[in-house]
Design an enzyme around this catalytic site. Structure first.
Site, PDB file in Angstrom:
ATOM      1  CE  LYS A  10      -2.782   2.929   4.009  1.00 46.14           C
ATOM      2  NZ  LYS A  10      -4.094   3.570   3.947  1.00 46.14           N
TER       3      LYS A  10
ATOM      4  CE  LYS B 107      -3.839  -0.515   2.615  1.00 46.08           C
ATOM      5  NZ  LYS B 107      -4.643  -0.928   3.792  1.00 46.08           N
TER       6      LYS B 107
HETATM    7  N1  C2G Z   1     -13.267   5.330   5.593  1.00 42.36           N
HETATM    8  C1  C2G Z   1     -14.489   6.000   5.562  1.00 42.36           C
HETATM    9  N2  C2G Z   1     -14.518   7.342   5.684  1.00 42.36           N
HETATM   10  C2  C2G Z   1     -13.374   8.043   5.849  1.00 42.36           C
HETATM   11  C3  C2G Z   1     -12.137   7.380   5.891  1.00 42.36           C
HETATM   12  C4  C2G Z   1     -12.103   6.002   5.762  1.00 42.36           C
HETATM   13  O1  C2G Z   1     -15.555   5.367   5.417  1.00 42.36           O
HETATM   14  N3  C2G Z   1     -13.455   9.406   5.964  1.00 42.36           N
HETATM   15  C5  C2G Z   1     -13.276   3.860   5.430  1.00 42.36           C
HETATM   16  C6  C2G Z   1     -12.490   3.408   4.203  1.00 42.36           C
HETATM   17  O2  C2G Z   1     -13.296   3.509   3.025  1.00 42.36           O
HETATM   18  C7  C2G Z   1     -12.165   1.959   4.564  1.00 42.36           C
HETATM   19  C8  C2G Z   1     -12.026   2.012   6.113  1.00 42.36           C
HETATM   20  O3  C2G Z   1     -12.632   3.252   6.530  1.00 42.36           O
HETATM   21  O4  C2G Z   1     -13.278   1.124   4.239  1.00 42.36           O
HETATM   22  C9  C2G Z   1     -10.577   1.982   6.555  1.00 42.36           C
HETATM   23  O5  C2G Z   1      -9.910   3.077   5.968  1.00 42.36           O
HETATM   24  P1  C2G Z   1      -8.334   2.910   5.606  1.00 42.36           P
HETATM   25  O6  C2G Z   1      -7.602   2.443   6.800  1.00 42.36           O
HETATM   26  O7  C2G Z   1      -7.908   4.153   4.896  1.00 42.36           O
HETATM   27  O8  C2G Z   1      -8.441   1.700   4.582  1.00 42.36           O
HETATM   28  P2  C2G Z   1      -7.547   1.485   3.265  1.00 42.36           P
HETATM   29  O9  C2G Z   1      -6.185   2.002   3.499  1.00 42.36           O
HETATM   30  O10 C2G Z   1      -8.347   2.004   2.146  1.00 42.36           O
HETATM   31  O11 C2G Z   1      -7.425  -0.121   3.232  1.00 42.36           O
HETATM   32  O12 C2G Z   1      -7.803  -4.421   1.265  1.00 42.36           O
HETATM   33  C10 C2G Z   1      -8.449  -3.185   1.494  1.00 42.36           C
HETATM   34  C11 C2G Z   1      -7.512  -2.182   2.126  1.00 42.36           C
HETATM   35  O13 C2G Z   1      -6.842  -2.760   3.240  1.00 42.36           O
HETATM   36  C12 C2G Z   1      -8.308  -0.949   2.559  1.00 42.36           C
END
Ligand code: C2G
Length: 134
Positions: free
Chosen positions: A47, A45
């Site tokens: 990050k 990812k």
């Molecule tokens: N999310 C949300 N609203 C936000 C920020 C995040 O609904 N303002 C949701 C994201 O869409 C995700 C979840 O919270 O469903 C977790 O966010 P992240 O940790 O940023 O997830 P991500 O890095 O997109 O990882 O295999 C899938 C990946 O691991 C998803």
């Protein structure tokens, strides 16, 4: 028992994450969070999370909506997770719309929920940076 799963890094846990977890739990009776490992974050990812896997796991374990936490180590495990944990629904924020529809082949539903506006881990870091540097 309807089992729901969601995947993510959940770094700098914020109310957007909580909104997602609450709505995911409302869709079933048991919610598993597949939490991205530090290695998965770094290698796949691109990050680096502020909090380590163990710290992020500790935070998630304290949330009433979360019933179980498993490591997310790769993109492919969703297929096997569905079978392994008897998952009925995969839930993600709508920034992932369509990305995991393949789980339907394993008999699970994929539901994408509207993201919470104006909050993200990246935004938090940016705002703090601006505050410090003006
Ligand atoms: N999310 C949300 N609203 C936000 C920020 C995040 O609904 N303002 C949701 C994201 O869409 C995700 C979840 O919270 O469903 C977790 O966010 P992240 O940790 O940023 O997830 P991500 O890095 O997109 O990882 O295999 C899938 C990946 O691991 C998803």
């Amino acid at each position: 028992m309807r089992k729901v799963i969601t995947y993510g890094t959940f770094d700098l846990l914020h109310y957007g994450h909580i909104n997602l977890l609450r709505r995911a739990k409302e869709l079933g009776d048991y919610l598993i969070v597949a939490l991205s490992t530090d290695e998965f974050n770094l290698n796949e990812k691109r990050k680096k999370s502020y909090f380590s896997y163990d710290q992020r796991k500790l935070l998630l374990e304290s949330i009433r909506y979360v019933d179980e936490i498993i490591p997310e180590e790769n993109w492919e495990q969703k297929r096997t997770d569905i079978k392994k944990y008897g998952i009925d629904i995969l839930v993600m924020g709508d920034d992932w719309t369509g990305a995991f529809d393949f789980v339907k082949e394993e008999g699970a539903e994929a539901i994408y929920l509207p993201r919470t506006p104006e909050i993200s881990t990246t935004q938090i870091k940016q705002d703090l940076r601006d505050e410090i540097h003006g």
